[in-house]
Design a protein around this motif. Structure first.
Motif, PDB file in Angstrom:
ATOM      1  N   UNK A   4       1.994  -8.660   5.450  1.00 42.40           N
ATOM      2  CA  UNK A   4       0.999  -7.913   4.691  1.00 42.40           C
ATOM      3  C   UNK A   4      -0.365  -8.565   4.709  1.00 42.40           C
ATOM      4  N   UNK A   5      -0.581  -9.572   5.570  1.00 40.99           N
ATOM      5  CA  UNK A   5      -1.854 -10.277   5.557  1.00 40.99           C
ATOM      6  C   UNK A   5      -2.597 -10.026   6.863  1.00 40.99           C
ATOM      7  N   UNK A   6      -3.868  -9.696   6.755  1.00 40.04           N
ATOM      8  CA  UNK A   6      -4.693  -9.484   7.940  1.00 40.04           C
ATOM      9  C   UNK A   6      -4.935 -10.838   8.601  1.00 40.04           C
TER      10      UNK A   6
ATOM     11  N   UNK B  70      -3.978  -5.235  12.802  1.00 41.05           N
ATOM     12  CA  UNK B  70      -4.383  -6.342  11.942  1.00 41.05           C
ATOM     13  C   UNK B  70      -3.392  -7.487  11.985  1.00 41.05           C
TER      14      UNK B  70
ATOM     15  N   UNK C 144     -13.833  -3.482   4.100  1.00 41.21           N
ATOM     16  CA  UNK C 144     -14.640  -2.762   5.070  1.00 41.21           C
ATOM     17  C   UNK C 144     -15.701  -1.915   4.363  1.00 41.21           C
TER      18      UNK C 144
ATOM     19  N   UNK D 236       0.821  -1.206   0.000  1.00 39.96           N
ATOM     20  CA  UNK D 236       0.000   0.000   0.000  1.00 39.96           C
ATOM     21  C   UNK D 236       0.855   1.255   0.000  1.00 39.96           C
TER      22      UNK D 236
ATOM     23  N   UNK E  38      -5.503  -9.000   2.501  1.00 34.21           N
ATOM     24  CA  UNK E  38      -4.232  -8.327   2.756  1.00 34.21           C
ATOM     25  C   UNK E  38      -4.496  -6.935   3.322  1.00 34.21           C
ATOM     26  N   UNK E  39      -3.422  -6.318   3.792  1.00 30.69           N
ATOM     27  CA  UNK E  39      -3.541  -4.963   4.341  1.00 30.69           C
ATOM     28  C   UNK E  39      -4.053  -3.997   3.289  1.00 30.69           C
ATOM     29  N   UNK E  40      -3.669  -4.234   2.041  1.00 29.71           N
ATOM     30  CA  UNK E  40      -4.097  -3.341   0.978  1.00 29.71           C
ATOM     31  C   UNK E  40      -5.578  -3.538   0.676  1.00 29.71           C
ATOM     32  N   UNK E  41      -6.059  -4.757   0.907  1.00 31.95           N
ATOM     33  CA  UNK E  41      -7.447  -5.078   0.579  1.00 31.95           C
ATOM     34  C   UNK E  41      -8.382  -4.702   1.724  1.00 31.95           C
ATOM     35  N   UNK E  42      -7.844  -4.617   2.940  1.00 36.06           N
ATOM     36  CA  UNK E  42      -8.708  -4.458   4.110  1.00 36.06           C
ATOM     37  C   UNK E  42      -9.656  -3.262   4.026  1.00 36.06           C
TER      38      UNK E  42
ATOM     39  N   UNK F 204     -16.944  -2.354   1.371  1.00 43.65           N
ATOM     40  CA  UNK F 204     -17.973  -3.190   0.750  1.00 43.65           C
ATOM     41  C   UNK F 204     -18.970  -3.675   1.785  1.00 43.65           C
TER      42      UNK F 204
ATOM     43  N   UNK G  18      -7.705   0.938   9.534  1.00 44.92           N
ATOM     44  CA  UNK G  18      -6.357   1.033   8.973  1.00 44.92           C
ATOM     45  C   UNK G  18      -6.027   2.495   8.744  1.00 44.92           C
TER      46      UNK G  18
ATOM     47  N   UNK H 154       0.972  -3.589  14.038  1.00 50.06           N
ATOM     48  CA  UNK H 154      -0.302  -3.124  13.505  1.00 50.06           C
ATOM     49  C   UNK H 154      -1.423  -3.999  14.078  1.00 50.06           C
TER      50      UNK H 154
ATOM     51  N   UNK I 153      -3.090  -6.515  -4.316  1.00 51.41           N
ATOM     52  CA  UNK I 153      -4.174  -6.747  -3.369  1.00 51.41           C
ATOM     53  C   UNK I 153      -4.136  -8.150  -2.784  1.00 51.41           C
TER      54      UNK I 153
ATOM     55  N   UNK J 149      -7.459 -14.848   1.126  1.00 52.51           N
ATOM     56  CA  UNK J 149      -6.528 -14.062   1.905  1.00 52.51           C
ATOM     57  C   UNK J 149      -6.896 -12.584   1.842  1.00 52.51           C
TER      58      UNK J 149
ATOM     59  N   UNK K  86     -10.920  -1.887   1.444  1.00 51.46           N
ATOM     60  CA  UNK K  86     -11.931  -2.187   0.428  1.00 51.46           C
ATOM     61  C   UNK K  86     -12.994  -3.109   1.013  1.00 51.46           C
TER      62      UNK K  86
ATOM     63  N   UNK L 166     -11.244 -14.077  -3.242  1.00 51.15           N
ATOM     64  CA  UNK L 166      -9.945 -13.444  -3.193  1.00 51.15           C
ATOM     65  C   UNK L 166      -8.849 -14.366  -3.711  1.00 51.15           C
TER      66      UNK L 166
END
Lengths: 158, 191, 187, 372, 366
Positions: free
Chosen positions: C125-127, B166, C94, B147, C86-90, C96, C185, B164, D49, C84, C92, C45
């Motif tokens: 990088x994974x929630x 998460x 939320x 990100x 990921x932090x980047x997806x989290x 949705x 986040x 973090x 992603x 999975x 999105x 995913x």
């Protein structure tokens, strides 16, 4: 002009052929397994060796004691670290007092079963393992032993 | 249509060998080629960072049987220095050549190869964010996989994962003494 | 909510016997309707998405249960988080979730969605579990779960829906009781 | 609506976000598409992603433990990924697996290729709007899933290959099952061709769409059916035979057009070639051991290896660097989709929005393969 | 018999109301209006039932084509699945996005659904003698097409009012598509009108009375018009291969992407109501309306409106068959096909019909 007519003819033919395919399929028998309904038929029983839930096996001798010797090899083999063992006793007396498998973490890779030196841990064909809480996914020793009742063999493909 | 081209490619590959390429490279660039050799028909070259662009152009266009395409590029954290590896290939025979560059950890800068290869674009962005290598002149130096605003270079050996919510490994069970998933049993495996 | 007046009425009369009977009947009708047509938002995913597609396909056929995978979150009742996060997806995910209309349910399919699974410990990088972001109703372990396992989880969702009552008003006054508030986040 | 319209009005380009959650993004990818009416002016892919840090995880796991994770890179090609990784480790260790193992590995990789292409076919049908093809393709895939389950105990992710061997031999009854499947699949593929490939609308949607020239494809590092759809017969199974591919005969289909239809036809033909390979493998299948002698503690000497295999999506590369310990010092994975997807903006520029979906589907990208 | 039963019920209500009105001194006009409304409501209920049945059939037919079962759990073989869906949709939360145009967002589905249903008032369900038509307009067929084409305003309002790019694109596509395919649809109808000489749906039905051979389906000179009607009606009802306004893989859910709850339900039901009215109109234009295919000499135990609905369902089944077979066209191909393929075909159809009338084969306006 002639090319256009040919194109229309070919296009029309291909579309009609497509419709015959769907028409044929309309009358074919359905392949759907009616999962929770025709349960006795066991249509969807996984093949032997399927990697589902876990079970602890008991010894096939008279005393029916647990085979597990709490050697921690399965926990070491696990790539995600979802097994937690606490053992008691030394040498031949060693047995587990606590054995937890976190099913929510497990990736069902079968490495723990292969690592076991005494064939105590096995995977079963159980697949209905959903729960409504996260803590409910953690299996303790009692549940594992109960799942292993009546089993003698470690899961393996035959 | 396919077999004929294949055959010609294979025959060509069998008929020639690559040993002269390494010698030529050493001759042409001298000291700046740290290492050049052939291992199992694969060319291995290690060069200084300044001439990487020139060497790659040389290998991909100027030699007799060139390696015209970049197949892959990745970084390695070698402890005291970083290494960037480029994998060049020939499309007819799938022969490969590895071109390596060693870079200091703190000031890792390389010229970009995007002018030579389209492939280099994303590969260099990935190396940049994973290892902290700066590619001078890169057309689009944003984060690729991580990100925006990510701190640190994850594939370096000294990377600590961020604190973090998460990611925090909190006890999974209500009673933390019962089950701790991030236990130490794993580290002791080899001993 | 269109049923808000009924809910208010139900909460008011939940003590009287006639009211209880009425609530029972309305619950039965409403819950049957809701449970019989759960339309999932297929949030595919990773690997689990393929098994989710296989479940929707001919051999297992989610349509038997009245489930149609909807592409738009606005028309979905259930979010199947299959894979999975990921932090980047989290963020999105939320967003949705908040785009879905009430009443809504979340199903975590596969180890990655349940707990981070394969990526629990060493991944940066994974929630670690989608329940850090959303209130999850049913967890299905497996990597990936069998289609039958997914169907079992969906039937669990049906049970949860059938236990709802309009007198409880679980989703009017704030969040559901078990909702755990995790920090968002940071951008 | 069409791009030839010369409107005197002032028009505005709009930016549409396709993804990350979108019915057709084949996993989770995000494309910022600038469109003028319906014509695409620019497309910027945003990936990551599904970046799940598997390369970092590899550094914390022992060699044999990581096999199960290789399935998760490109989940439609689990056994192919395992094959690549296991071959890399075996080359590090200097181990030669027994011939029966090699044959079974090749067989399973080819079955997985068929299964992967069937998923592609279904998803492509879905992208183009033919829902029935999607369900039919998944229907034909189910017997395959049953076979994988019988052999490996899992439907999608297997953890079947071991360093120097296999988890178990083929189960009883597998041969019959496989032969039944091989008899049945060509007829169904023919039916699928009738339904989709030869359909006039399908051809209109794919011919001349998303064109990539051979030179462009190579310069973007595109491999696999996408490259073969540009007329370059680049196939590692043929050029640098690994496993048992040097003992079977097969053709490398390639079509020179470079459009979506060519890529589709390459995949359809590859399924036939895979069946041909499987038949030959079953005929020549040697008997014997399935496990080579492997030290109990797998600790390769310091060194490195770069192993390449042909996955259904293209060239799969696995780089392993060992420092003499039980865990890899560094592992790098060359996901074919990563480089294939890079060429997408070039392919879709100037097309319509619907062409974007058709082109993306014809690349058959897999999100974890891109993001790793 | 069901149709006479309907008539009797309506008559009883009518007589009772009239008696009441006389007693209370209410003008006769109000009674007539009340009777119309009662008949209209009756028709609407019938239509909604048919729409739910059509949705159910769609799921079952697609299931059969795809080797699966379709809805099975609710009621016998899943018959009550669609009512349950309707129930659920009606009680879902209704979300209006923050930046949406509130009025247009609400108006969209309402316009769409109402226009889909209004068309039914001119459909002659049974023979006129037993009053199974709410109004008999002498331009009935034009009325149906005109009213249902207003529905596109609802789509546009919804797509624009959602403030969503997918919805906007979907609505733009829908407008372009509906306008184009309406032309082709009208050209097909012109052929039937030339043949019949009446714009009234009752008149068109009457022209095909007598025997099976009188149906437009079996008059060879109507075949180009029939082909045109089938293609254009699929385009008009926005189904595969012409479903670009809601192309799932491109535009998520098209113009109703942002709709939830009851409003989405209106779009969903309205779509099938549109489909059904186009099918009913097709059945009247080409399949002889409520006329029974049995020879006139045979006693017909089945009432006319069942025949009509059965014919409409047959048309719908064919449209479903097409839907679950073909891929989707692209937007420019779709427009090209409408203007360069269907419109010329329409002129050919008119020419063929005119030729047949000139040769004295056809009625030529009775």
């Amino acid at each position: 002009m002639w090319a256009a007519i040919c194109d229309i003819w070919q296009g029309g033919k291909s579309i009609i052929i497509g419709h015959t395919v769907t028409f044929r399929n309309f009358w074919r028998p359905k392949i759907t397994d009616r999962y929770p309904h025709s349960k006795p038929e066991e249509n969807w029983q996984p093949k032997p060796g399927y990697r589902g839930g876990f079970a602890q096996l008991k010894s096939d001798k008279e005393d029916r004691e647990l085979r597990c010797i709490a050697c921690n090899l399965c926990a070491q083999a696990c790539p995600v670290g979802c097994i937690h063992i606490e053992g008691e006793g030394k040498g031949k007396e060693r047995h587990p007092v606590a054995f937890y498998i976190d099913m929510g973490l497990c990736v069902f890779c079968h490495q723990c079963v292969e690592a076991c030196p005494v064939d105590a841990l096995t995977m079963t064909e159980e697949y209905e393992i959903s729960r409504t809480s996260r803590a409910g996914l953690i299996r303790d020793l009692d549940e594992l032993v109960a799942a292993g009742e009546g089993r003698q063999e470690v899961s393996r493909v035959v | 249509m396919t077999d004929s081209t294949n055959d010609t490619g294979l025959i060509a590959a069998a008929g020639q060998d690559n040993s002269d390429i390494a010698d030529n490279l050493r001759e042409q660039f001298g000291e700046q080629i740290h290492n050049a050799e052939i291992e199992d028909d694969t060319l291995q070259v290690e060069v200084a960072a300044e001439i990487i662009l020139v060497v790659c152009r040389h290998l991909s266009t100027e030699i007799e049987r060139p390696y015209p395409y970049l197949s892959d590029a990745f970084g390695v954290d070698c402890g005291d220095h970083l290494q960037v590896v480029y994998h060049l290939i020939r499309s007819e025979t799938a022969d490969g050549a590895f071109v390596r560059v060693n870079l200091p950890r703190n000031e890792a800068t390389l010229p970009t190869l995007t002018a030579l290869y389209n492939t280099a674009n994303w590969a260099e962005r990935e190396i940049a964010e994973m290892f902290g290598v700066t590619f001078a002149g890169h057309p689009d130096p944003r984060h690729l996989l991580l990100p925006e605003g990510w701190q640190g270079y994850p594939l370096r050996k000294d990377y600590q994962r961020p604190d973090h919510p998460y990611l925090a490994s909190e006890p999974l069970h209500e009673d933390p003494s019962v089950f701790l998933a991030s236990g130490p049993q794993f580290e002791t495996t080899e001993e | 909510m269109p049923d808000e007046p009924i809910r208010r009425l139900a909460r008011k009369h939940r003590e009287s016997p006639a009211g209880q009977l009425l609530i029972k009947i309305v619950d039965k009708v409403l819950n049957t309707g809701r449970a019989c047509s759960v339309w999932p938002l297929g949030f595919g995913l990773a690997c689990c998405a393929i098994e989710m597609m296989a479940t929707a396909a001919s051999r297992y056929d989610l349509d038997r249960f009245g489930m149609i995978l909807r592409p738009s979150p606005r028309q979905a009742d259930l979010m199947i988080v299959a894979g999975t996060v990921t932090m980047k997806m989290a963020p999105v995910l939320e967003r949705l979730y908040h785009q879905m209309p009430e009443p809504k349910y979340v199903l975590a399919m596969g180890s990655c969605a349940v707990s981070g699974g394969r990526f629990y410990r060493d991944a940066y990088s994974v929630v670690n579990g989608v329940d850090r972001i959303l209130p999850v109703d049913v967890y299905i372990p497996g990597c990936p779960p069998r289609p039958e396992g997914l169907i079992k989880g969906l039937l669990d969702i049906h049970d949860i829906i059938r236990r709802d009552s309009i007198a409880d008003a679980p989703y009017i006054e704030g969040q559901r009781p078990e909702y755990r508030q995790y920090p968002r986040l940071e951008k | 609506m069409s791009e030839t319209t010369q409107a005197p009005l002032t028009t505005e380009e709009i930016v549409v976000n396709l993804g990350p959650q979108h019915p057709s993004t084949h996993g989770v990818m995000h494309f910022v598409v600038t469109i003028d009416g319906e014509t695409i002016r620019e497309c910027v892919p945003h990936i990551g992603y599904l970046h799940s840090s598997l390369e970092k995880i590899a550094e914390t796991l022992r060699y044999e433990q990581f096999i199960t994770n290789t399935d998760r890179f490109d989940y439609l090609n689990g056994l192919g990924n395992e094959l690549c990784y296991v071959q890399a480790v075996e080359r590090l260790l200097g181990i030669e697996p027994p011939p029966r193992t090699v044959f079974i590995r090749t067989l399973m990789a080819e079955l997985k290729r068929i299964s992967s292409h069937l998923v592609y076919l279904g998803c492509y049908g879905n992208d183009i709007g033919a829902m029935t093809v999607f369900l039919h393709a998944f229907r034909e895939r189910e017997p395959l899933m049953d076979m994988f389950e019988a052999v490996t105990g899992g439907r999608l992710l297997y953890n079947y290959l071991r360093i120097g061997g296999l988890r178990n031999d083929l189960p009883t009854g597998f041969t019959d099952q496989l032969h039944r499947f091989l008899d049945y699949l060509p007829r169904r593929l023919e039916e699928m061709n009738d339904l989709l490939t030869s359909n006039r609308i399908f051809i209109a949607r794919t011919r001349g769409i998303g064109i990539l020239t051979a030179r462009q494809a190579l310069s973007f590092g595109v491999t696999g059916p996408t490259l073969r759809g540009c007329g370059v017969p680049y196939d590692l199974r043929k050029l640098r035979p690994y496993a048992a591919y040097d003992q079977v005969e097969f053709d490398v289909p390639s079509f020179p057009e470079g459009d979506c239809l060519a890529r589709h036809l390459v995949r359809m033909e590859e399924m036939n070639q895979s069946m041909r390979i499987i038949r030959q493998l079953m005929e020549k299948m040697p008997e014997g051991e399935i496990q080579a002698d492997v030290p109990r503690r797998i600790k390769p000497e310091a060194g490195e290896v770069y192993e390449r295999v042909e996955s259904p999506r293209g060239e799969l590369g696995c780089y392993l660097l060992s420092d003499g310990g039980a865990k890899p010092y560094r592992m790098h994975w060359r996901g074919p989709s990563f480089y294939n997807l890079q060429a997408l903006p070039v392919m879709v520029r100037g097309g319509l929005l619907a062409d974007f979906i058709a082109t993306l589907g014809s690349l058959d990208p897999i999100a974890p393969d891109i993001d790793r | 018999m069901a149709s006479t039963l309907v008539k009797t019920i309506l008559d009883v209500i009518h007589n009772w109301a009239e008696g009441l009105a006389q007693q209370w001194g209410i003008p006769h006009l109000f009674v007539s209006i009340a009777a119309w409304i009662a008949a209209f409501v009756f028709v609407i209920v019938l239509v909604l039932l048919m729409v739910l049945l059509a949705v159910y059939l769609e799921r079952k037919v697609s299931g059969a084509i795809q080797s699966r079962l379709g809805p099975m759990r609710v009621g016998p073989i899943g018959l009550f699945q669609t009512p349950m869906d309707a129930l659920k949709i009606l009680t879902k939360e209704d979300i209006v996005p923050r930046d949406a145009d509130k009025i247009l967002h609400t108006a969209g589905p309402v316009i769409f659904f109402v226009t889909a249903v209004i068309g039914y008032v001119v459909i002659p369900w049974d023979r006129a003698a037993i009053a199974a038509q709410v109004v008999d307009l002498n331009i009935g067929v034009l009325f149906v097409i005109a009213v249902s084409s207003i529905g596109v305003l609802g789509i546009m309002a919804g797509g624009w009012g959602s403030n969503n790019k997918y919805a906007l694109l979907g609505a733009m596509r829908a407008v372009a598509q509906m306008v184009s395919y309406e032309v082709a649809l009208l050209l097909a109808i012109v052929c039937v009108v030339m043949q019949t000489g009446s714009l009234s749906l009752a008149g068109i039905t009457a022209d095909q009375g007598g025997s099976l051979l009188q149906w437009n389906l079996l008059r060879w000179w109507m075949w180009p018009a029939l082909l045109l009607y089938i293609i254009a009606s699929i385009g008009e009802s926005k189904r595969i291969p012409f479903d670009i306004p809601e192309a799932e893989s491109e535009l998520v859910a098209g113009y109703h992407t942002e709709y939830s709850g009851m409003k989405f339900g209106f779009f969903f039901l309205g779509e099938y109501a549109h489909l059904f009215i186009i099918a009913v109109t097709g059945a009247i234009l080409f399949l002889g309306g409520w006329h029974s295919p049995l020879p006139a000499t045979m006693a017909d135990p089945i009432p006319g409106f069942i025949w009509l609905m059965g014919k409409a369902l047959a048309v719908i089944l064919i449209m479903m068959w097409i839907r679950w077979t073909l891929p989707r066209l692209r937007v420019d191909q779709l427009m090209n096909f409408a203007w360069k393929g269907l419109v010329p075909l329409g002129f050919v159809a008119i020419a063929v019909t005119g030729l047949a009338i000139g040769l004295g084969l056809a009625g030529g306006g009775g």
